[in-house]
Design a protein around this motif. Sequence first.
Motif, PDB file in Angstrom:
ATOM      1  N   VAL A 118      32.926  55.207  45.291  1.00  0.00           N
ATOM      2  CA  VAL A 118      33.900  55.678  46.287  1.00  0.00           C
ATOM      3  C   VAL A 118      33.365  56.871  47.071  1.00  0.00           C
ATOM      4  N   MET A 119      32.948  57.914  46.374  1.00  0.00           N
ATOM      5  CA  MET A 119      32.542  59.132  47.070  1.00  0.00           C
ATOM      6  C   MET A 119      31.383  58.923  48.055  1.00  0.00           C
ATOM      7  N   PRO A 120      30.391  58.055  47.747  1.00  0.00           N
ATOM      8  CA  PRO A 120      29.323  57.851  48.742  1.00  0.00           C
ATOM      9  C   PRO A 120      29.810  57.236  50.052  1.00  0.00           C
ATOM     10  N   ARG A 121      30.982  56.624  50.060  1.00  0.00           N
ATOM     11  CA  ARG A 121      31.506  56.018  51.283  1.00  0.00           C
ATOM     12  C   ARG A 121      32.209  57.040  52.176  1.00  0.00           C
ATOM     13  N   TYR A 134      48.743  53.239  46.573  1.00  0.00           N
ATOM     14  CA  TYR A 134      49.598  52.557  45.610  1.00  0.00           C
ATOM     15  C   TYR A 134      49.703  51.052  45.859  1.00  0.00           C
ATOM     16  N   THR A 135      48.914  50.509  46.753  1.00  0.00           N
ATOM     17  CA  THR A 135      48.946  49.073  47.012  1.00  0.00           C
ATOM     18  C   THR A 135      48.800  48.308  45.696  1.00  0.00           C
ATOM     19  N   SER A 136      49.670  47.342  45.473  1.00  0.00           N
ATOM     20  CA  SER A 136      49.841  46.739  44.138  1.00  0.00           C
ATOM     21  C   SER A 136      48.578  46.103  43.585  1.00  0.00           C
ATOM     22  N   CYS A 137      47.709  45.601  44.452  1.00  0.00           N
ATOM     23  CA  CYS A 137      46.524  44.871  43.972  1.00  0.00           C
ATOM     24  C   CYS A 137      45.592  45.748  43.145  1.00  0.00           C
ATOM     25  N   GLY A 138      45.703  47.058  43.265  1.00  0.00           N
ATOM     26  CA  GLY A 138      44.861  47.950  42.486  1.00  0.00           C
ATOM     27  C   GLY A 138      45.073  47.824  40.988  1.00  0.00           C
ATOM     28  N   TRP A 139      46.230  47.304  40.576  1.00  0.00           N
ATOM     29  CA  TRP A 139      46.542  47.139  39.149  1.00  0.00           C
ATOM     30  C   TRP A 139      46.616  45.676  38.718  1.00  0.00           C
ATOM     31  N   PHE A 140      46.691  44.764  39.650  1.00  0.00           N
ATOM     32  CA  PHE A 140      47.069  43.383  39.340  1.00  0.00           C
ATOM     33  C   PHE A 140      46.020  42.652  38.515  1.00  0.00           C
ATOM     34  N   PHE A 141      44.747  42.946  38.760  1.00  0.00           N
ATOM     35  CA  PHE A 141      43.680  42.128  38.181  1.00  0.00           C
ATOM     36  C   PHE A 141      43.216  42.689  36.837  1.00  0.00           C
ATOM     37  N   ASN A 142      42.054  42.245  36.384  1.00  0.00           N
ATOM     38  CA  ASN A 142      41.712  42.501  34.985  1.00  0.00           C
ATOM     39  C   ASN A 142      40.795  43.691  34.747  1.00  0.00           C
ATOM     40  N   GLU A 143      40.192  44.244  35.825  1.00  0.00           N
ATOM     41  CA  GLU A 143      39.124  45.217  35.602  1.00  0.00           C
ATOM     42  C   GLU A 143      39.208  46.400  36.571  1.00  0.00           C
ATOM     43  N   LEU A 144      39.002  47.580  36.022  1.00  0.00           N
ATOM     44  CA  LEU A 144      39.074  48.826  36.767  1.00  0.00           C
ATOM     45  C   LEU A 144      38.084  48.883  37.924  1.00  0.00           C
ATOM     46  N   SER A 145      36.912  48.273  37.764  1.00  0.00           N
ATOM     47  CA  SER A 145      35.876  48.368  38.795  1.00  0.00           C
ATOM     48  C   SER A 145      35.972  47.281  39.855  1.00  0.00           C
ATOM     49  N   GLY A 146      37.040  46.465  39.818  1.00  0.00           N
ATOM     50  CA  GLY A 146      37.223  45.418  40.813  1.00  0.00           C
ATOM     51  C   GLY A 146      37.394  45.982  42.220  1.00  0.00           C
ATOM     52  N   ILE A 147      37.133  45.149  43.242  1.00  0.00           N
ATOM     53  CA  ILE A 147      37.149  45.666  44.613  1.00  0.00           C
ATOM     54  C   ILE A 147      38.524  46.175  45.031  1.00  0.00           C
ATOM     55  N   GLU A 148      39.581  45.591  44.466  1.00  0.00           N
ATOM     56  CA  GLU A 148      40.927  46.034  44.852  1.00  0.00           C
ATOM     57  C   GLU A 148      41.222  47.438  44.339  1.00  0.00           C
ATOM     58  N   THR A 149      40.784  47.729  43.106  1.00  0.00           N
ATOM     59  CA  THR A 149      41.020  49.058  42.535  1.00  0.00           C
ATOM     60  C   THR A 149      40.120  50.097  43.208  1.00  0.00           C
ATOM     61  N   VAL A 150      38.873  49.736  43.470  1.00  0.00           N
ATOM     62  CA  VAL A 150      37.976  50.646  44.187  1.00  0.00           C
ATOM     63  C   VAL A 150      38.538  50.960  45.575  1.00  0.00           C
ATOM     64  N   GLN A 151      39.193  49.981  46.183  1.00  0.00           N
ATOM     65  CA  GLN A 151      39.776  50.199  47.507  1.00  0.00           C
ATOM     66  C   GLN A 151      40.887  51.251  47.475  1.00  0.00           C
ATOM     67  N   ILE A 152      41.784  51.182  46.493  1.00  0.00           N
ATOM     68  CA  ILE A 152      42.858  52.177  46.467  1.00  0.00           C
ATOM     69  C   ILE A 152      42.305  53.561  46.119  1.00  0.00           C
ATOM     70  N   LEU A 153      41.223  53.612  45.329  1.00  0.00           N
ATOM     71  CA  LEU A 153      40.588  54.903  45.054  1.00  0.00           C
ATOM     72  C   LEU A 153      39.953  55.476  46.317  1.00  0.00           C
ATOM     73  N   GLN A 154      39.530  54.609  47.222  1.00  0.00           N
ATOM     74  CA  GLN A 154      38.999  55.078  48.493  1.00  0.00           C
ATOM     75  C   GLN A 154      40.093  55.769  49.314  1.00  0.00           C
ATOM     76  N   TYR A 155      41.297  55.199  49.303  1.00  0.00           N
ATOM     77  CA  TYR A 155      42.400  55.854  50.009  1.00  0.00           C
ATOM     78  C   TYR A 155      42.737  57.196  49.360  1.00  0.00           C
ATOM     79  N   ALA A 156      42.636  57.244  48.030  1.00  0.00           N
ATOM     80  CA  ALA A 156      42.861  58.515  47.335  1.00  0.00           C
ATOM     81  C   ALA A 156      41.819  59.545  47.750  1.00  0.00           C
TER      82      ALA A 156
END
Length: 544
Positions: free
Chosen positions: A484-487, A418-440
């Motif tokens: 995400v899954m390949p990592r 739920y780290t806020s940066c996952g939603w803050f920026f403009n695009e779903l595929s950005g590194i911040e959103t991919v990062q929170i999906l990695q934690y998921a």
Amino acid sequence: VCIHGHFYQPPRENAWLDQIELQESAHPFHDWNERIMRECYEPNGFSRILNGGGKIVDIVNNYARMSFNFGPTLLHWIEKEHPAIYSAIQEADKLSMDLFDGHGSAMAQVYNHLIMPLADRRDKVSQVKWGIADFEHRFGRKPEGMWLAETAADTETLEVLAENGIRFTLLAPNQAKRVRRIGTEEWENFTDPRIPYRCKLPSGKEIYLFFYDGDRSQGIAFKGLLSDGKRFGEELMSGLDGRESPQMVHVATDGESYGHHHRHGDMALAYCMRYIENSGRAQITNYSQFLSLCPIEFEAEIHENSSWSCAHGVERWRSNCGCHSGGEAGWTQEWRAPLRDALDWLRDRANEVFFEEMSPFPVDPDDLRNKYVEVQLHRNRESKREFLKKHIPERLSKREMTRLLRCLELQKHTQFMYTSCGWFFNELSGIETVQILQYANRAIQLIKDLTGENLDEEFASRLALAKSNIPSQGDGQQIYQKQVMPRQLTLTQVGMHYAVDALFDSGRETVQVLNYECTSEHLERHRAGIQLLAIGKTVVNSNV
């Protein structure tokens, strides 16, 4: 005058390795933490003050004279990767206590920067308790103030702060709903950011609120105030009026303004604070000292679910409200809502698993979760054993220890996703959103380890409702499956890495593979010409 810097980066470590992988967008640096370290965090620890001829006349630690908070996960990285800067930050708080009547300038922060009004009370409590424990570990004292991610606040959040001994927090001026003089009945619109306000809470507790000077803070962040340290100082002091009672002009921005967003911003800050001190017109202070000196004459109420970076409250972290960080014409953030919905679904299932797995043990599950920050401060196997020995009153088998630790790591990752940066920026595929999906994804793996249940397919199908603005990226399901899954890392993959290493290294029985330890119980090597064969049995242990 008080200048506050909110120094923060989201956790960037690979969810399995506890290491930051290469981030190409940070070129020429390995990752964004390293880049911002060089441009901001390090310069502010050793900032230069120049004279009119451009010669260095002093080198100062800016952190000692400003008010500041550092994100706990960022400080964890700095401690590990840049110990000299970490020591400078710690030393700054000690110096500030000498400068400001025993009141340190460092403030605590909610742990991994999730948006508090969008969290349930249980998560709010953990974020505050983890943030306080991390602060006490690093600065050796109890925090008086705490920074809320994006200054996002609601009454329940303020209650949790007060319950945990936090005296004050810092908010944006637009978050003040109304104010009045204590003892009177008539409420007024907020107009004066130069004094602290008491906020009475439904529980009967109270907390003090500072609302920073919005115009001058905007001037620092976006309008070029950091181009000239003297002008910066004059602008701050111009906010003082002729009143006899105590007053404080105070500003708050991302700490990264001072060097990362604005080149040499650290030098403008250093010169500004020296200029104000030498002017005789005002003195530099921090929030804790000013609160101890200023009589509290007014009280305030806040707008519920408000923040400093979203004109729509906290919608930036759950809807297509229009607040974003750029992008192409026609881009939307419709992806935010289905992303949060998918994570909420996963969190609820993770919590069910957590309480089911914890039920056989004679301990309060949430209390143990809140204390798990002790382990996060020292990420190694010994800290885990000591933690369980300290908090579980019965002898545990190795299997029970592993299951308990998986349960607690599961809770950590459901917070980090739920780290806020996952939603803050403009695009779903950005590194911040991919990062929170990695934690998921790590949380899903832990659930599978504990129960055998694989939630990947259902989670991915929910993410499919989130559409990328970039046609080649597709939707959340495709991003999750490709990026995400390949990592994901398994013990078998670590063993494979060790097996290759074992072909060539004959000198060690135990090999460290990132944060895994591989120990050979039996190992034979055979050579036939250019062919190598290794046969053996190896135990792989995660240090997490």
